[in-house]
Write an enzyme that holds these catalytic residues in place. Sequence first.
Site, PDB file in Angstrom:
ATOM      1  N   GLY A  46      -1.235  20.992  16.391  1.00 14.61           N
ATOM      2  CA  GLY A  46      -1.763  20.321  15.218  1.00 14.61           C
ATOM      3  C   GLY A  46      -0.840  19.209  14.773  1.00 14.61           C
ATOM      4  CD  GLN A  51       3.433  16.969  11.542  1.00 10.91           C
ATOM      5  OE1 GLN A  51       2.274  17.326  11.660  1.00 10.91           O
ATOM      6  NE2 GLN A  51       4.409  17.521  12.247  1.00 10.91           N
ATOM      7  CB  CYS A  88       6.922  22.079  12.441  1.00  8.47           C
ATOM      8  SG  CYS A  88       6.300  20.588  11.646  1.00  8.47           S
ATOM      9  CG  LEU A  89       4.518  18.709  17.220  1.00  8.27           C
ATOM     10  CD1 LEU A  89       3.318  17.804  17.435  1.00  8.27           C
ATOM     11  CD2 LEU A  89       5.193  19.040  18.532  1.00  8.27           C
ATOM     12  CG  HIS A 130       1.979  24.291  10.161  1.00 11.85           C
ATOM     13  ND1 HIS A 130       3.149  24.945  10.500  1.00 11.85           N
ATOM     14  CD2 HIS A 130       2.228  22.976  10.389  1.00 11.85           C
ATOM     15  CE1 HIS A 130       4.046  24.060  10.896  1.00 11.85           C
ATOM     16  NE2 HIS A 130       3.516  22.864  10.847  1.00 11.85           N
ATOM     17  CD  GLU A 131      -0.737  20.707  11.518  1.00  9.71           C
ATOM     18  OE1 GLU A 131      -0.184  19.713  11.004  1.00  9.71           O
ATOM     19  OE2 GLU A 131      -0.190  21.375  12.413  1.00  9.71           O
ATOM     20  CG  HIS A 134       2.703  18.923   7.836  1.00  8.60           C
ATOM     21  ND1 HIS A 134       4.043  18.619   7.802  1.00  8.60           N
ATOM     22  CD2 HIS A 134       2.526  19.699   8.939  1.00  8.60           C
ATOM     23  CE1 HIS A 134       4.657  19.194   8.841  1.00  8.60           C
ATOM     24  NE2 HIS A 134       3.753  19.864   9.543  1.00  8.60           N
TER      25      HIS A 134
HETATM   26 NI    NI Z   1       4.147  20.894  11.274  1.00 13.67          NI
END
Ligand code: NI
Length: 163
Positions: A46, A51, A88-89, A130-131, A134
Amino acid sequence: MAVRTIFTIGDEVLRKHAKPVETIDKRIKTLLDDMAQTMYAADGAGLAAPQVGILRRVVTIDVGEGLIELINPQIISQEGSQVGPEGCLSIPGRRCTVERPMKVKVRAQGRDGRTFELDAEGFLAVAVCHELDHLDGILYVDKMIEDVTGKTEEAPKRGEDEE
Ligand code: NI
């Protein structure tokens, strides 16, 4: 389409609130295309627009069941709970357990502007939560129960995913 730079923890943009999308124009569609490409290139499950430095309420998710695009997503109901590891990226190399709902119902717009609802369960529910966090400047480590970085004994399929 282009792979965009993923901002990492410490960058202020990850801590800001993203604004709703008012018009789904060419820029938003390009953003969606780029986010999907960036997510796949990074082998993530995701990605949220902040991000990649864009403070708009736009999310892409693919937990292995196909690409999901969410514009202006809102969780309208949730039930149950689950605890599991997340990555997480924007926080490379780290994994921590977090408590999330087992099921969520999300209302969002697609790129055609139509409002739809998505029922998400299990890891998809985790990815959605999670997304969406963000979009409000929240990182999963803010909700960390335990840092499990480097622990491999609990390595089901989701253990490889990063959002
Ligand atoms: Ni993340």
